[in-house]
Scaffold this motif. Sequence first.
Motif, PDB file in Angstrom:
ATOM      1  N   TYR A   1      84.339 109.853  57.490  1.00  0.00           N
ATOM      2  CA  TYR A   1      84.229 108.494  58.164  1.00  0.00           C
ATOM      3  C   TYR A   1      84.284 108.823  59.660  1.00  0.00           C
ATOM      4  O   TYR A   1      85.106 109.639  60.209  1.00  0.00           O
TER       5      TYR A   1
ATOM      6  N   GLN B   1      80.781 100.629  57.607  1.00  0.00           N
ATOM      7  CA  GLN B   1      80.181 102.353  57.597  1.00  0.00           C
ATOM      8  C   GLN B   1      80.302 102.730  56.238  1.00  0.00           C
ATOM      9  O   GLN B   1      81.322 102.566  55.509  1.00  0.00           O
TER      10      GLN B   1
ATOM     11  N   PHE C   1      77.478 107.080  58.240  1.00  0.00           N
ATOM     12  CA  PHE C   1      78.374 106.137  58.917  1.00  0.00           C
ATOM     13  C   PHE C   1      77.504 104.843  59.105  1.00  0.00           C
ATOM     14  O   PHE C   1      77.984 104.178  60.017  1.00  0.00           O
TER      15      PHE C   1
ATOM     16  N   PHE D   1      84.760 104.360  66.845  1.00  0.00           N
ATOM     17  CA  PHE D   1      83.427 104.264  66.465  1.00  0.00           C
ATOM     18  C   PHE D   1      82.405 103.901  67.743  1.00  0.00           C
ATOM     19  O   PHE D   1      81.328 104.167  67.918  1.00  0.00           O
TER      20      PHE D   1
END
Length: 260
Positions: free
Chosen positions: A155, A181, A39, A161
């Motif tokens: 992901y 990422q 990531f 995130f």
Amino acid sequence: MHRIAHSLALATLWLAGPASAYAKEQEAKPTIILVHGAFADSSGWNDVIARLEKKGYPVIAAANPLRGVASDANSISAIVRSVSGQVVLVGHSYGGAVITEAAHGNSNVKALIYVAGFLPEAGESSLSLSGKFPGSTLGQALMSVSLPDGTTDLYIRSAKFHDQFAADVPPARTALMAATQRPVSQAALAEPSRTAMWKSLPSYVIYGSSDRNIPAAAMKFMADRAHARKTVVIANASHALMVSRPTEVAAIIEEAASAD
């Protein structure tokens, strides 16, 4: 004229001495190879690189393929072999598993540094270690993408995130990190390691107390088991230490690189 030429020659020799000594000092410094984890990408090390290069260290921020521990380690090992002098390997997150294996068979590796990174024993995987203690919320933050070859890429969802990966980084920057990422293969996180080079090389560990990917308890367990030469715990720091705490990360790298 002869006297002037003689003076210039002496001045050249005098200047060459310090310059030569500086060149030897630079040559003697080990090369720092930085290996990002899942990531993320190599740009996450930018602020760490700036600090290390300012101190005269040659630095390589390797592109970790994130396909599998053994194959990724082979890629990093090839970079290690391309360096004529000593090397310090630095791994973040899943990159820790990669450097643990990449050091095998490379006698020029001086030390291993784990930046919120896995220190697996042979037979352990990133997945098994992250679940060894409670506290990781990564599973709920992931999205999967099925690939044509039947494998799956993972992901972190953009909306999650910041809180999941880099809660102590400004939101504007984490938005860019989320967009850029690089995915990790699901199989890579489940692949068992084959060797544990932290048993024979000096190891250094730095991690944050508020890491939501790898629980702090798991990091402590791995650092203690490896008898790490130094362990630094940063209060309230997230998983993305190389971005949020580059000064502290660069400091432990420099300490390992300069140690006897």
